[in-house]
Design a protein around this motif. Structure first.
Motif, PDB file in Angstrom:
ATOM      1  N   GLU A   1     -52.072 -28.692  38.246  1.00 44.15           N
ATOM      2  CA  GLU A   1     -53.290 -28.442  39.020  1.00 44.15           C
ATOM      3  C   GLU A   1     -53.338 -29.317  40.265  1.00 44.15           C
ATOM      4  OE1 GLU A   1     -55.190 -25.798  38.562  1.00 44.15           O
ATOM      5  OE2 GLU A   1     -53.732 -25.393  36.971  1.00 44.15           O
ATOM      6  N   GLN A   2     -52.868 -30.548  40.155  1.00 45.33           N
ATOM      7  CA  GLN A   2     -52.818 -31.420  41.328  1.00 45.33           C
ATOM      8  C   GLN A   2     -51.842 -30.886  42.371  1.00 45.33           C
ATOM      9  OE1 GLN A   2     -52.100 -35.568  40.609  1.00 45.33           O
ATOM     10  NE2 GLN A   2     -53.857 -35.777  39.236  1.00 45.33           N
ATOM     11  N   VAL A   3     -50.675 -30.457  41.926  1.00 44.32           N
ATOM     12  CA  VAL A   3     -49.677 -29.909  42.856  1.00 44.32           C
ATOM     13  C   VAL A   3     -50.241 -28.677  43.556  1.00 44.32           C
ATOM     14  CG1 VAL A   3     -47.404 -28.800  43.047  1.00 44.32           C
ATOM     15  CG2 VAL A   3     -47.694 -30.822  41.595  1.00 44.32           C
ATOM     16  N   LYS A   4     -50.838 -27.784  42.782  1.00 43.56           N
ATOM     17  CA  LYS A   4     -51.388 -26.558  43.368  1.00 43.56           C
ATOM     18  C   LYS A   4     -52.515 -26.874  44.349  1.00 43.56           C
ATOM     19  CE  LYS A   4     -51.879 -23.177  40.263  1.00 43.56           C
ATOM     20  NZ  LYS A   4     -52.036 -22.517  38.948  1.00 43.56           N
ATOM     21  N   GLY A   5     -53.352 -27.843  43.997  1.00 39.38           N
ATOM     22  CA  GLY A   5     -54.437 -28.233  44.891  1.00 39.38           C
ATOM     23  C   GLY A   5     -53.913 -28.859  46.170  1.00 39.38           C
ATOM     24  N   CYS A   6     -52.928 -29.716  46.043  1.00 37.03           N
ATOM     25  CA  CYS A   6     -52.346 -30.401  47.194  1.00 37.03           C
ATOM     26  C   CYS A   6     -51.711 -29.413  48.172  1.00 37.03           C
ATOM     27  CB  CYS A   6     -51.306 -31.404  46.704  1.00 37.03           C
ATOM     28  SG  CYS A   6     -50.526 -32.395  47.972  1.00 37.03           S
ATOM     29  N   LEU A   7     -51.077 -28.370  47.631  1.00 37.77           N
ATOM     30  CA  LEU A   7     -50.340 -27.418  48.466  1.00 37.77           C
ATOM     31  C   LEU A   7     -51.093 -26.107  48.687  1.00 37.77           C
ATOM     32  CD1 LEU A   7     -46.769 -27.943  46.974  1.00 37.77           C
ATOM     33  CD2 LEU A   7     -47.820 -29.071  48.935  1.00 37.77           C
ATOM     34  N   MET A   8     -52.298 -26.011  48.146  1.00 34.01           N
ATOM     35  CA  MET A   8     -53.124 -24.804  48.281  1.00 34.01           C
ATOM     36  C   MET A   8     -52.445 -23.553  47.705  1.00 34.01           C
ATOM     37  SD  MET A   8     -54.717 -25.665  52.045  1.00 34.01           S
ATOM     38  CE  MET A   8     -55.754 -24.219  52.095  1.00 34.01           C
ATOM     39  N   ILE A   9     -51.755 -23.742  46.579  1.00 35.93           N
ATOM     40  CA  ILE A   9     -51.110 -22.625  45.887  1.00 35.93           C
ATOM     41  C   ILE A   9     -52.185 -21.880  45.103  1.00 35.93           C
ATOM     42  CG2 ILE A   9     -49.425 -22.002  44.106  1.00 35.93           C
ATOM     43  CD1 ILE A   9     -47.848 -24.536  44.936  1.00 35.93           C
ATOM     44  N   PRO A  10     -52.269 -20.558  45.226  1.00 33.29           N
ATOM     45  CA  PRO A  10     -53.294 -19.798  44.505  1.00 33.29           C
ATOM     46  C   PRO A  10     -53.230 -20.026  42.996  1.00 33.29           C
ATOM     47  CG  PRO A  10     -52.239 -18.423  46.158  1.00 33.29           C
ATOM     48  CD  PRO A  10     -51.451 -19.711  46.093  1.00 33.29           C
ATOM     49  N   SER A  11     -54.384 -19.974  42.356  1.00 30.28           N
ATOM     50  CA  SER A  11     -54.494 -20.325  40.937  1.00 30.28           C
ATOM     51  C   SER A  11     -53.670 -19.428  40.030  1.00 30.28           C
ATOM     52  CB  SER A  11     -55.964 -20.295  40.502  1.00 30.28           C
ATOM     53  OG  SER A  11     -56.498 -19.000  40.691  1.00 30.28           O
ATOM     54  N   ARG A  12     -53.419 -18.175  40.404  1.00 32.42           N
ATOM     55  CA  ARG A  12     -52.659 -17.271  39.520  1.00 32.42           C
ATOM     56  C   ARG A  12     -51.167 -17.604  39.472  1.00 32.42           C
ATOM     57  NH1 ARG A  12     -50.368 -12.590  42.097  1.00 32.42           N
ATOM     58  NH2 ARG A  12     -50.647 -12.682  44.353  1.00 32.42           N
ATOM     59  N   TYR A  13     -50.701 -18.486  40.378  1.00 32.90           N
ATOM     60  CA  TYR A  13     -49.287 -18.878  40.402  1.00 32.90           C
ATOM     61  C   TYR A  13     -49.034 -20.058  39.473  1.00 32.90           C
ATOM     62  CZ  TYR A  13     -48.105 -15.796  44.235  1.00 32.90           C
ATOM     63  OH  TYR A  13     -47.869 -14.675  44.990  1.00 32.90           O
ATOM     64  N   ARG A  14     -47.819 -20.126  38.979  1.00 39.42           N
ATOM     65  CA  ARG A  14     -47.344 -21.271  38.202  1.00 39.42           C
ATOM     66  C   ARG A  14     -46.341 -22.038  39.040  1.00 39.42           C
ATOM     67  NH1 ARG A  14     -47.850 -21.546  32.740  1.00 39.42           N
ATOM     68  NH2 ARG A  14     -47.669 -23.738  33.319  1.00 39.42           N
ATOM     69  N   VAL A  15     -46.367 -23.350  38.944  1.00 40.54           N
ATOM     70  CA  VAL A  15     -45.341 -24.173  39.585  1.00 40.54           C
ATOM     71  C   VAL A  15     -44.166 -24.217  38.614  1.00 40.54           C
ATOM     72  CG1 VAL A  15     -44.753 -26.444  40.501  1.00 40.54           C
ATOM     73  CG2 VAL A  15     -47.063 -25.508  40.846  1.00 40.54           C
ATOM     74  N   VAL A  16     -43.062 -23.596  39.006  1.00 35.92           N
ATOM     75  CA  VAL A  16     -41.915 -23.448  38.107  1.00 35.92           C
ATOM     76  C   VAL A  16     -41.004 -24.671  38.145  1.00 35.92           C
ATOM     77  CG1 VAL A  16     -39.878 -22.029  37.573  1.00 35.92           C
ATOM     78  CG2 VAL A  16     -42.007 -20.941  38.331  1.00 35.92           C
ATOM     79  N   VAL A  17     -40.716 -25.154  39.343  1.00 36.68           N
ATOM     80  CA  VAL A  17     -39.837 -26.319  39.483  1.00 36.68           C
ATOM     81  C   VAL A  17     -40.090 -26.972  40.839  1.00 36.68           C
ATOM     82  CG1 VAL A  17     -37.853 -25.046  40.440  1.00 36.68           C
ATOM     83  CG2 VAL A  17     -37.451 -27.161  39.176  1.00 36.68           C
ATOM     84  N   ILE A  18     -39.884 -28.268  40.884  1.00 40.88           N
ATOM     85  CA  ILE A  18     -39.915 -29.007  42.138  1.00 40.88           C
ATOM     86  C   ILE A  18     -38.556 -29.681  42.285  1.00 40.88           C
ATOM     87  CG2 ILE A  18     -40.991 -30.860  43.473  1.00 40.88           C
ATOM     88  CD1 ILE A  18     -43.569 -30.376  41.885  1.00 40.88           C
ATOM     89  N   THR A  19     -37.963 -29.508  43.462  1.00 41.47           N
ATOM     90  CA  THR A  19     -36.645 -30.069  43.725  1.00 41.47           C
ATOM     91  C   THR A  19     -36.710 -30.985  44.932  1.00 41.47           C
ATOM     92  OG1 THR A  19     -35.558 -28.104  42.831  1.00 41.47           O
ATOM     93  CG2 THR A  19     -34.239 -29.495  44.271  1.00 41.47           C
ATOM     94  N   ALA A  20     -36.229 -32.202  44.762  1.00 39.15           N
ATOM     95  CA  ALA A  20     -36.113 -33.152  45.866  1.00 39.15           C
ATOM     96  C   ALA A  20     -34.729 -32.985  46.468  1.00 39.15           C
ATOM     97  CB  ALA A  20     -36.304 -34.573  45.358  1.00 39.15           C
ATOM     98  N   ILE A  21     -34.652 -32.956  47.800  1.00 43.94           N
ATOM     99  CA  ILE A  21     -33.355 -32.773  48.447  1.00 43.94           C
ATOM    100  C   ILE A  21     -33.194 -33.732  49.619  1.00 43.94           C
ATOM    101  CG2 ILE A  21     -33.207 -30.342  47.780  1.00 43.94           C
ATOM    102  CD1 ILE A  21     -33.792 -29.624  50.684  1.00 43.94           C
ATOM    103  N   GLY A  22     -31.939 -33.946  49.996  1.00 47.98           N
ATOM    104  CA  GLY A  22     -31.636 -34.777  51.155  1.00 47.98           C
ATOM    105  C   GLY A  22     -30.142 -34.949  51.316  1.00 47.98           C
ATOM    106  N   TYR A  23     -29.762 -35.504  52.441  1.00 53.81           N
ATOM    107  CA  TYR A  23     -28.355 -35.840  52.676  1.00 53.81           C
ATOM    108  C   TYR A  23     -28.060 -37.131  51.928  1.00 53.81           C
ATOM    109  CZ  TYR A  23     -28.871 -32.483  56.479  1.00 53.81           C
ATOM    110  OH  TYR A  23     -29.129 -31.354  57.208  1.00 53.81           O
ATOM    111  N   VAL A  24     -26.994 -37.128  51.174  1.00 54.07           N
ATOM    112  CA  VAL A  24     -26.674 -38.284  50.340  1.00 54.07           C
ATOM    113  C   VAL A  24     -26.434 -39.524  51.206  1.00 54.07           C
ATOM    114  CG1 VAL A  24     -24.164 -37.907  50.206  1.00 54.07           C
ATOM    115  CG2 VAL A  24     -25.364 -38.996  48.305  1.00 54.07           C
ATOM    116  N   SER A  25     -26.851 -40.632  50.679  1.00 52.29           N
ATOM    117  CA  SER A  25     -26.687 -41.905  51.392  1.00 52.29           C
ATOM    118  C   SER A  25     -25.211 -42.248  51.536  1.00 52.29           C
ATOM    119  CB  SER A  25     -27.391 -43.023  50.611  1.00 52.29           C
ATOM    120  OG  SER A  25     -27.094 -44.266  51.180  1.00 52.29           O
TER     121      SER A  25
END
Length: 196
Positions: free
Chosen positions: A131-155
């Motif tokens: 619920e916090q993620v959806k609120g922060c990103l304004m994702i509609p309530s009927r959606y589920r957050v399936v996965v969050i992936t962090a990405i970047g160029y390796v150090s």
């Protein structure tokens, strides 16, 4: 003459879930390729349920990171957080199985391997307050957050790389079951002793 390689693709062989990135934004042409790879992933009846929110601004990454489980504190150092959301209604449900989860996984995996080919590393996570993620990103309530992936160029820092390798060894992250543990031929429990 065959153009096919009979070796494991280096993007698969060398992929690691890492958290040691250098402080560099993802280049726009790399975003284009990663998103195209995700878009081309197969899905049940081509429903394409995956929707992505790309969080690239440092302030937004910091804010979103507050919704993550405390063990995912490393995510704040990523160049971007990729949030994949979907709604079950956008895909098939057969015999009690929601296909949107599988189809979203295929989409994210396509993105991850394209990223790997571009020298971009990633780490997926499942620990967050939805619920916090959806609120922060304004994702509609009927959606589920399936996965969050962090990405970047390796150090490219030797110290950072050594520390990351030590953590991977300590936690057994490089360990993979061998095929005898995961594969059966013809029927469950049979032929698991060798590959054919």
């Amino acid at each position: 003459m065959s153009m096919h390689s009979e070796e494991l693709l280096p993007e698969i062989e060398n992929r690691k879930s890492v958290t040691n990135w250098r402080n560099a934004p993802i280049r726009s042409e790399h975003w284009d390729l990663m998103l195209e790879a995700a878009r081309r992933a197969p899905s049940s009846w081509n429903h394409q349920p995956a929707r992505y929110v790309l969080v690239t601004d440092r302030e937004h990454i910091q804010r979103l990171s507050q919704s993550l489980h405390r063990t995912n504190g490393w995510a704040v150092n990523a160049a971007a957080l990729v949030v994949l959301a979907a709604t079950p209604e956008d895909d098939d449900r057969v015999a009690g199985k929601d296909y949107y989860l599988y189809d979203c996984g295929l989409s994210m995996m396509s993105m991850i391997y394209q990223a790997q080919a571009l020298g971009i590393t990633s780490r997926q996570m499942i620990g967050w307050d939805e619920e916090q993620v959806k609120g922060c990103l304004m994702i509609p309530s009927r959606y589920r957050v399936v996965v969050i992936t962090a990405i970047g160029y390796v150090s490219d820092s030797l110290a950072s790389t050594k520390l990351a390798d030590w953590k991977r060894t300590l936690t057994g992250q490089q360990k993979r079951y061998n095929a005898q543990h995961t594969v059966y031929w013809q029927r469950w429990g049979e032929g698991g002793s060798s590959l054919r």
